[in-house]
Write a protein that holds these residues in place. Structure first.
Motif, short mmCIF file in Angstrom:
data_model
loop_
_atom_site.label_atom_id
_atom_site.label_comp_id
_atom_site.label_asym_id
_atom_site.label_seq_id
_atom_site.Cartn_x
_atom_site.Cartn_y
_atom_site.Cartn_z
N LYS A 81 -30.70 104.16 -17.94
CA LYS A 81 -32.16 104.12 -17.85
C LYS A 81 -32.79 104.25 -19.23
O LYS A 81 -32.48 105.19 -19.97
N SER A 82 -33.67 103.32 -19.57
CA SER A 82 -34.38 103.34 -20.85
C SER A 82 -35.79 102.82 -20.66
O SER A 82 -36.02 101.88 -19.90
N LEU A 83 -36.73 103.42 -21.39
CA LEU A 83 -38.11 102.96 -21.41
C LEU A 83 -38.61 103.03 -22.84
O LEU A 83 -38.44 104.05 -23.51
N VAL A 84 -39.21 101.94 -23.32
CA VAL A 84 -39.81 101.90 -24.65
C VAL A 84 -41.24 101.39 -24.51
O VAL A 84 -41.47 100.37 -23.85
N SER A 85 -42.18 102.11 -25.11
CA SER A 85 -43.59 101.74 -25.03
C SER A 85 -44.17 101.64 -26.44
O SER A 85 -43.84 102.44 -27.33
N ILE A 86 -45.04 100.65 -26.67
CA ILE A 86 -45.67 100.45 -27.97
C ILE A 86 -46.98 101.24 -28.03
O ILE A 86 -47.86 101.06 -27.19
N LEU A 87 -47.10 102.10 -29.04
CA LEU A 87 -48.30 102.91 -29.23
C LEU A 87 -49.30 102.25 -30.17
O LEU A 87 -50.50 102.49 -30.08
N SER A 88 -48.83 101.45 -31.09
CA SER A 88 -49.68 100.68 -32.02
C SER A 88 -48.81 99.58 -32.62
O SER A 88 -47.58 99.66 -32.58
N PRO A 89 -49.45 98.48 -33.11
CA PRO A 89 -50.87 98.25 -33.38
C PRO A 89 -51.66 97.92 -32.12
O PRO A 89 -51.08 97.75 -31.04
N ALA A 90 -52.99 97.80 -32.30
CA ALA A 90 -53.90 97.66 -31.17
C ALA A 90 -53.61 96.43 -30.31
O ALA A 90 -53.69 96.49 -29.09
N LYS A 91 -53.24 95.32 -30.95
CA LYS A 91 -53.06 94.10 -30.17
C LYS A 91 -51.83 94.13 -29.27
O LYS A 91 -51.70 93.31 -28.37
N GLU A 92 -50.92 95.07 -29.51
CA GLU A 92 -49.72 95.18 -28.68
C GLU A 92 -49.61 96.52 -27.97
O GLU A 92 -48.63 96.78 -27.28
N VAL A 93 -50.61 97.37 -28.14
CA VAL A 93 -50.54 98.70 -27.54
C VAL A 93 -50.38 98.59 -26.03
O VAL A 93 -51.00 97.77 -25.37
#
Length: 278
Positions: A81-93
């Motif tokens: 199990k893995s989860l990755v989330s983008i915090l920045s930049p704004a266009k990909e947050v």
């Protein structure tokens, strides 16, 4: 000295330099007989993975054509199990990638959709970086999906290291034909990895550095990956915060809650205990 000289004479006049060289190879072979390369890989992987991990990191992509900086947050539990989330930049947050077993999905906030990622593209770049989908989601395990052969002792920088070659097991869900793996004798942590395709061609190199204590253990906190085909390009990941072996609530790894997990991840106080935040 007299003992070595007597043996040299007994062996028919082998010169001392050659004899000591032979003895060196004998000593190395004896050491190799005691080395368990699979154990070295397993111990290093366990230190890096833990039972669970929660990480905040920065990814800097330095290419001739473009430069980008991403801030990421990730969760892992075991090898499945893995989860990755983008915090920045704004266009990909808010873009997030979830892996459950051998399945992977991407969530895109602009379309509010989960998109299944086929296994055929696991070697493709993740968000324009030099890391692949397989790298980021840790789909393959070096300790369980490969067999291991100890090559010898080397020195890399200030580190004494074991060089180990890793070959994929039959029918293992892996994408590389061979991986060369350098692990510190001090603690079995990797300092360098080379990835080869099925034809034996070197494709890329991963360098691990800046070893320091994060949570309860020392780990490499900087990972730099370079492609052979684009030697001026590189991607560097730097860990800012890591905690190991904490309980992670099940909802972080549920496909049906991927949108909610993506939104919650933006609040850096979510998913940590107060002890971890201190």
């Amino acid at each position: 000295g007299f003992f070595l000289l007597s043996i040299s004479v007994f062996l028919g006049g082998i010169n001392m330099t050659r004899f000591l060289g032979i003895m060196g190879w004998v000593s190395l072979a004896a050491w190799g007989a005691k080395v368990d390369p699979t154990s070295i890989v397993e111990k290093g992987e366990l230190l890096l993975r833990g039972q669970t991990t929660q990480i905040v990191m920065t990814m800097k992509i330095n290419h001739e054509a473009y430069q980008r900086v991403l801030k990421l947050r990730s969760w892992t539990q075991g090898k499945d199990k893995s989860l990755v989330s983008i915090l920045s930049p704004a266009k990909e947050v808010g873009i997030a990638s979830l892996r459950l077993g051998n399945q992977m999905w991407n969530f895109f906030p602009k379309t509010d959709q989960n998109v299944r990622v086929p296994t055929s593209v696991m070697l493709q770049s993740w968000m324009g970086s030099d890391f692949t989908n397989d790298d980021l989601m840790k789909l393959s395990s070096l300790s369980t999906d490969y067999t291991h052969r100890w090559i010898g002792l080397e020195t890399l920088g200030k580190d004494k290291v074991n060089l180990i070659e890793c070959y994929p097991k039959l029918n293992a869900p892996v994408v590389w034909g061979k991986i060369r793996y350098w692990a510190r004798t001090l603690d079995n942590l990797p300092v360098k990895e080379e990835y080869y395709d099925e034809k034996g061609k070197l494709v890329r190199t991963l360098l691990l550095s800046r070893f320091k204590k994060m949570d309860d253990r020392v780990i490499p906190t900087v990972m730099k990956i370079k492609s052979v085909d684009a030697p001026k390009d590189e991607t560097v990941v730097t860990y800012e915060k890591v905690v190991f072996d904490r309980k992670i609530e099940a909802h972080w790894f549920e496909k049906e809650n991927l949108r909610i997990s993506s939104q919650k991840s933006l609040n850096l106080s979510e998913g940590w205990s107060m002890k971890d935040l201190l």
